[in-house]
Design an enzyme around this catalytic site. Structure first.
Site, PDB file in Angstrom:
ATOM      1  N   SER A  14      -0.906 -38.608 101.404  1.00  0.00           N
ATOM      2  CA  SER A  14      -1.911 -39.649 101.135  1.00  0.00           C
ATOM      3  C   SER A  14      -1.286 -40.851 100.412  1.00  0.00           C
ATOM      4  O   SER A  14      -1.706 -41.990 100.625  1.00  0.00           O
ATOM      5  CB  SER A  14      -3.104 -39.090 100.346  1.00  0.00           C
ATOM      6  N   MET A  91       8.389 -32.316  96.875  1.00  0.00           N
ATOM      7  CA  MET A  91       8.303 -31.230  95.907  1.00  0.00           C
ATOM      8  C   MET A  91       9.638 -30.517  95.641  1.00  0.00           C
ATOM      9  O   MET A  91       9.655 -29.350  95.273  1.00  0.00           O
ATOM     10  CB  MET A  91       7.216 -30.231  96.338  1.00  0.00           C
ATOM     11  N   LEU A  94      15.621 -33.538  93.052  1.00  0.00           N
ATOM     12  CA  LEU A  94      16.860 -34.110  93.578  1.00  0.00           C
ATOM     13  C   LEU A  94      17.987 -33.816  92.593  1.00  0.00           C
ATOM     14  O   LEU A  94      17.799 -33.873  91.380  1.00  0.00           O
ATOM     15  CB  LEU A  94      16.696 -35.621  93.756  1.00  0.00           C
ATOM     16  N   ASN A 108       9.339 -42.365  91.731  1.00  0.00           N
ATOM     17  CA  ASN A 108       8.492 -41.183  91.941  1.00  0.00           C
ATOM     18  C   ASN A 108       7.106 -41.462  91.381  1.00  0.00           C
ATOM     19  O   ASN A 108       6.956 -42.270  90.463  1.00  0.00           O
ATOM     20  CB  ASN A 108       9.090 -39.979  91.213  1.00  0.00           C
ATOM     21  N   HIS A 110       3.930 -39.343  89.663  1.00  0.00           N
ATOM     22  CA  HIS A 110       3.618 -38.042  89.073  1.00  0.00           C
ATOM     23  C   HIS A 110       2.161 -38.052  88.612  1.00  0.00           C
ATOM     24  O   HIS A 110       1.719 -39.019  87.988  1.00  0.00           O
ATOM     25  CB  HIS A 110       4.561 -37.771  87.893  1.00  0.00           C
ATOM     26  N   GLU A 175      -3.447 -43.136  91.772  1.00  0.00           N
ATOM     27  CA  GLU A 175      -2.064 -43.041  92.274  1.00  0.00           C
ATOM     28  C   GLU A 175      -1.854 -44.033  93.412  1.00  0.00           C
ATOM     29  O   GLU A 175      -0.827 -44.712  93.486  1.00  0.00           O
ATOM     30  CB  GLU A 175      -1.777 -41.623  92.810  1.00  0.00           C
TER      31      GLU A 175
HETATM   32  C1  GAR Z   1       0.374 -36.384  94.442  1.00  0.00           C
HETATM   33  O1  GAR Z   1      -0.683 -36.067  93.578  1.00  0.00           O
HETATM   34  C2  GAR Z   1       1.648 -36.651  93.667  1.00  0.00           C
HETATM   35  O2  GAR Z   1       1.419 -37.300  92.452  1.00  0.00           O
HETATM   36  C3  GAR Z   1       2.143 -35.247  93.443  1.00  0.00           C
HETATM   37  O3  GAR Z   1       1.918 -34.587  94.660  1.00  0.00           O
HETATM   38  C4  GAR Z   1       0.778 -35.168  95.282  1.00  0.00           C
HETATM   39  C5  GAR Z   1       1.159 -35.551  96.689  1.00  0.00           C
HETATM   40  O4  GAR Z   1       0.044 -35.992  97.401  1.00  0.00           O
HETATM   41  N1  GAR Z   1       3.532 -35.217  93.069  1.00  0.00           N
HETATM   42  C6  GAR Z   1       4.035 -34.369  92.187  1.00  0.00           C
HETATM   43  O5  GAR Z   1       3.362 -33.515  91.622  1.00  0.00           O
HETATM   44  C7  GAR Z   1       5.506 -34.547  91.910  1.00  0.00           C
HETATM   45  N2  GAR Z   1       5.885 -33.806  90.751  1.00  0.00           N
HETATM   46  P1  GAR Z   1       0.202 -36.776  98.766  1.00  0.00           P
HETATM   47  O6  GAR Z   1       1.135 -35.920  99.645  1.00  0.00           O
HETATM   48  O7  GAR Z   1      -1.187 -36.820  99.324  1.00  0.00           O
HETATM   49  O8  GAR Z   1       0.779 -38.128  98.467  1.00  0.00           O
END
Ligand code: GAR
Length: 203
Positions: A14, A91, A94, A108, A110, A175
């Site tokens: 997303s 996920m 790196l 990134n 978060h 986000e």
């Molecule tokens: C998001 O909430 C992002 O902040 C999180 O994974 C989700 C991905 O959603 N990232 C982490 O937790 C990284 N540590 P998306 O695939 O719909 O963008």
């Protein structure tokens, strides 16, 4: 024309879609040159392909070492001539190898107000801790976990009746705005990094 961006994603995508929309609306001076995923089934790959963006599954299990896997990621990113690498729900951590060999900055997003609640399930951590506000952080990636210099953050309230799902949805909405804003600041050359501190020029 603007900057060329590589996006690394492992799942739903997303944030990738939000970046694609911002580009289409002229809110980011740039384009997504390539999308890479460690997961074959990642929806992010599908979103990219549907939009005509080069998208590849690079399977970590097909490489003997993490370094060999990351070398392949860097090769593809290099060939795509990218000036920015964006992790959007990627996920995997790196390695220092990747960070030192990348020819451009890595960002990134978060789902927590760093340095609180790094790692997995930032939203759940905030809820279980009893925090009254939560949010998201866009930061440069360094060799630690969720520890790089903070570019921008957005805050949302935590409500008494929140579940992990309702809080995550409220944060996700922010986000999507935060990531595009941060990328555009970078594209405009307005981010000045001095150690841990990121200043926005012209603010
Ligand atoms: C998001 O909430 C992002 O902040 C999180 O994974 C989700 C991905 O959603 N990232 C982490 O937790 C990284 N540590 P998306 O695939 O719909 O963008």
């Amino acid at each position: 024309m603007g900057i060329r961006i590589a996006v690394l994603a492992s799942g739903r995508g997303s944030n990738l879609v939000a970046i694609m929309h911002s580009i289409a609306e002229g809110k980011i001076d740039g384009e997504i040159a390539v999308v890479l995923s460690d997961k074959e089934e990642a929806k992010a790959l599908e979103h990219a392909k549907n939009a005509g963006i080069a998208a590849y599954h690079v399977n970590p299990k097909a490489y003997d070492t993490k370094e060999a896997y990351e070398k392949e990621l860097l090769r593809i990113i290099g060939e795509a001539d990218c000036q920015l690498i964006c992790l959007a729900g990627y996920m995997r951590i790196l390695s220092p190898y990747f960070i030192s060999q990348a020819h451009c900055p890595v960002m990134n997003i978060h789902p927590a107000l760093l340095p609180a609640f790094p790692g997995l399930h930032g939203q759940r951590q905030a809820l279980e801790y009893g925090a009254k506000v939560a949010g998201c952080t866009v930061h440069f990636v360094d060799e630690g976990m969720d520890s790089g210099a903070i570019i921008l953050q957005k805050v949302v309230p935590v409500l008494d009746n929140d579940t992990e799902d309702t809080l995550s949805a409220r944060i996700l909405e922010q986000e999507h705005k935060a990531y595009s804003e941060a990328i555009q600041l970078f594209a405009q050359g307005r981010l000045e990094v001095c150690g841990r501190i990121v200043k926005v020029k012209g603010e």
